[in-house]
Design a protein around this motif. Structure first.
Motif, PDB file in Angstrom:
ATOM      1  N   MET A 180       0.924  -1.165   0.030  1.00 40.10           N
ATOM      2  CA  MET A 180      -0.010  -0.065  -0.055  1.00 40.10           C
ATOM      3  C   MET A 180       0.783   1.165  -0.279  1.00 40.10           C
ATOM      4  N   ALA A 181       0.708   2.150  -0.899  1.00 32.17           N
ATOM      5  CA  ALA A 181       1.261   3.478  -0.930  1.00 32.17           C
ATOM      6  C   ALA A 181       0.840   4.475  -0.030  1.00 32.17           C
ATOM      7  N   THR A 182       1.688   5.306   0.343  1.00 32.24           N
ATOM      8  CA  THR A 182       1.012   6.571   1.203  1.00 32.24           C
ATOM      9  C   THR A 182       1.287   7.483   0.348  1.00 32.24           C
ATOM     10  N   GLN A 183       0.240   8.602   0.415  1.00 33.71           N
ATOM     11  CA  GLN A 183       0.296   9.757  -0.196  1.00 33.71           C
ATOM     12  C   GLN A 183       0.173  10.925   0.527  1.00 33.71           C
ATOM     13  N   VAL A 184       1.068  11.811   0.537  1.00 34.05           N
ATOM     14  CA  VAL A 184       1.205  12.981   1.483  1.00 34.05           C
ATOM     15  C   VAL A 184       0.547  14.425   0.702  1.00 34.05           C
ATOM     16  N   LEU A 185      -0.335  14.805   1.134  1.00 29.81           N
ATOM     17  CA  LEU A 185      -0.570  16.012   0.215  1.00 29.81           C
ATOM     18  C   LEU A 185      -0.489  17.120   1.283  1.00 29.81           C
ATOM     19  N   LEU A 186      -0.168  18.458   0.687  1.00 29.82           N
ATOM     20  CA  LEU A 186       0.114  19.644   1.586  1.00 29.82           C
ATOM     21  C   LEU A 186      -0.912  20.335   1.262  1.00 29.82           C
ATOM     22  N   VAL A 187      -1.442  20.924   2.599  1.00 28.49           N
ATOM     23  CA  VAL A 187      -2.825  21.611   2.711  1.00 28.49           C
ATOM     24  C   VAL A 187      -2.339  23.092   2.733  1.00 28.49           C
ATOM     25  N   ASP A 188      -2.882  24.174   2.417  1.00 32.49           N
ATOM     26  CA  ASP A 188      -2.632  25.507   2.395  1.00 32.49           C
ATOM     27  C   ASP A 188      -2.662  26.089   3.974  1.00 32.49           C
ATOM     28  N   ASP A 189      -1.672  26.743   4.201  1.00 28.25           N
ATOM     29  CA  ASP A 189      -1.527  27.122   5.573  1.00 28.25           C
ATOM     30  C   ASP A 189      -2.205  28.061   6.087  1.00 28.25           C
ATOM     31  N   PHE A 190      -2.826  28.980   5.143  1.00 23.79           N
ATOM     32  CA  PHE A 190      -3.545  30.156   5.427  1.00 23.79           C
ATOM     33  C   PHE A 190      -5.033  29.907   5.462  1.00 23.79           C
ATOM     34  N   ASP A 191      -5.567  29.156   4.617  1.00 25.74           N
ATOM     35  CA  ASP A 191      -6.923  28.652   4.377  1.00 25.74           C
ATOM     36  C   ASP A 191      -7.412  27.313   5.244  1.00 25.74           C
ATOM     37  N   HIS A 192      -6.417  26.373   5.350  1.00 26.81           N
ATOM     38  CA  HIS A 192      -6.562  24.973   5.843  1.00 26.81           C
ATOM     39  C   HIS A 192      -7.636  24.415   5.181  1.00 26.81           C
ATOM     40  N   ASP A 193      -7.983  24.820   3.840  1.00 24.07           N
ATOM     41  CA  ASP A 193      -9.077  23.878   3.217  1.00 24.07           C
ATOM     42  C   ASP A 193      -8.569  23.336   1.740  1.00 24.07           C
ATOM     43  N   THR A 194      -7.707  24.295   1.186  1.00 21.48           N
ATOM     44  CA  THR A 194      -7.415  24.033  -0.363  1.00 21.48           C
ATOM     45  C   THR A 194      -5.933  23.460  -0.253  1.00 21.48           C
ATOM     46  N   ARG A 195      -5.471  22.459  -1.253  1.00 17.52           N
ATOM     47  CA  ARG A 195      -4.192  21.919  -1.665  1.00 17.52           C
ATOM     48  C   ARG A 195      -3.153  23.233  -1.633  1.00 17.52           C
ATOM     49  N   ALA A 196      -2.022  22.879  -1.267  1.00 19.35           N
ATOM     50  CA  ALA A 196      -1.046  23.999  -1.226  1.00 19.35           C
ATOM     51  C   ALA A 196      -0.014  23.379  -2.683  1.00 19.35           C
ATOM     52  N   ASP A 197      -0.025  24.523  -3.444  1.00 18.17           N
ATOM     53  CA  ASP A 197       0.840  24.330  -4.647  1.00 18.17           C
ATOM     54  C   ASP A 197       2.039  24.863  -4.560  1.00 18.17           C
ATOM     55  N   HIS A 198       2.402  25.540  -3.546  1.00 16.97           N
ATOM     56  CA  HIS A 198       3.707  26.239  -3.388  1.00 16.97           C
ATOM     57  C   HIS A 198       4.237  26.415  -1.912  1.00 16.97           C
ATOM     58  N   THR A 199       5.564  26.007  -1.574  1.00 14.99           N
ATOM     59  CA  THR A 199       6.133  26.453  -0.425  1.00 14.99           C
ATOM     60  C   THR A 199       6.975  27.636  -0.611  1.00 14.99           C
TER      61      THR A 199
END
Length: 155
Positions: A1-20
């Motif tokens: 089983m593979a683990t997928q890690v998704l970064l979440v937007d630190d500002f709104d906590h609702d959307t996927r983060a595209d940039h660090t």
């Protein structure tokens, strides 16, 4: 089983983060994960301050352990070389220290020569338009070379 890690937007906590984005303020360095929309808003809000700030050089943050990539800088592209008292740093200051004025002249000559070699119209009097300085700094950034005052040994 593979683990997928998704970064979440630190500002709104609702959307996927595209940039660090990595930035420094008051001597501290920060990292924030943001969506495309929030990253664009951050860049827009910071642009007026960055445009008048003195660039101190690149910070090469560690790679992200999740995706193995380095965070993208908050503003990777200079829109105008930094200024002092509303005047670009590389302009002559009457009565300025001789070594500093020589370094500024060296920078102007470097930009002028680069501009001529790269098809910019410098003119007979050798007047360098702001767009040449911006393009010259972008070129140096892309090559990983120092920009601004650091390019001629000034801090």
């Amino acid at each position: 089983m593979a683990t997928q890690v998704l970064l979440v937007d630190d500002f709104d906590h609702d959307t996927r983060a595209d940039h660090t984005l990595v930035f420094a303020f008051d001597g501290e360095t920060y990292s924030v994960d943001l969506s495309d929309e929030n990253a664009a808003e951050f860049r827009e809000l910071m642009a007026p301050y960055i445009n008048v700030a003195t660039r101190l050089g690149k910070h090469r943050p560690e790679k992200n352990p999740v995706n193995g990539k380095r965070p993208s800088p908050a503003l990777a592209r200079p829109s105008m070389p930094s200024t002092t008292n509303g005047k670009p740093w590389y302009k002559s200051e009457p009565g300025g220290p001789a070594e500093t004025e020589k370094a500024k002249k060296r920078y102007r000559n470097m930009a002028r020569d680069w501009g001529r070699e790269n098809g910019y119209d410098i003119g007979d009097r050798g007047v360098i338009r702001d767009e040449v300085y911006v393009a010259f700094e972008e070129h140096r950034l892309a090559k990983g070379l120092p920009v601004g005052p650091a390019s001629v040994g000034l801090s």
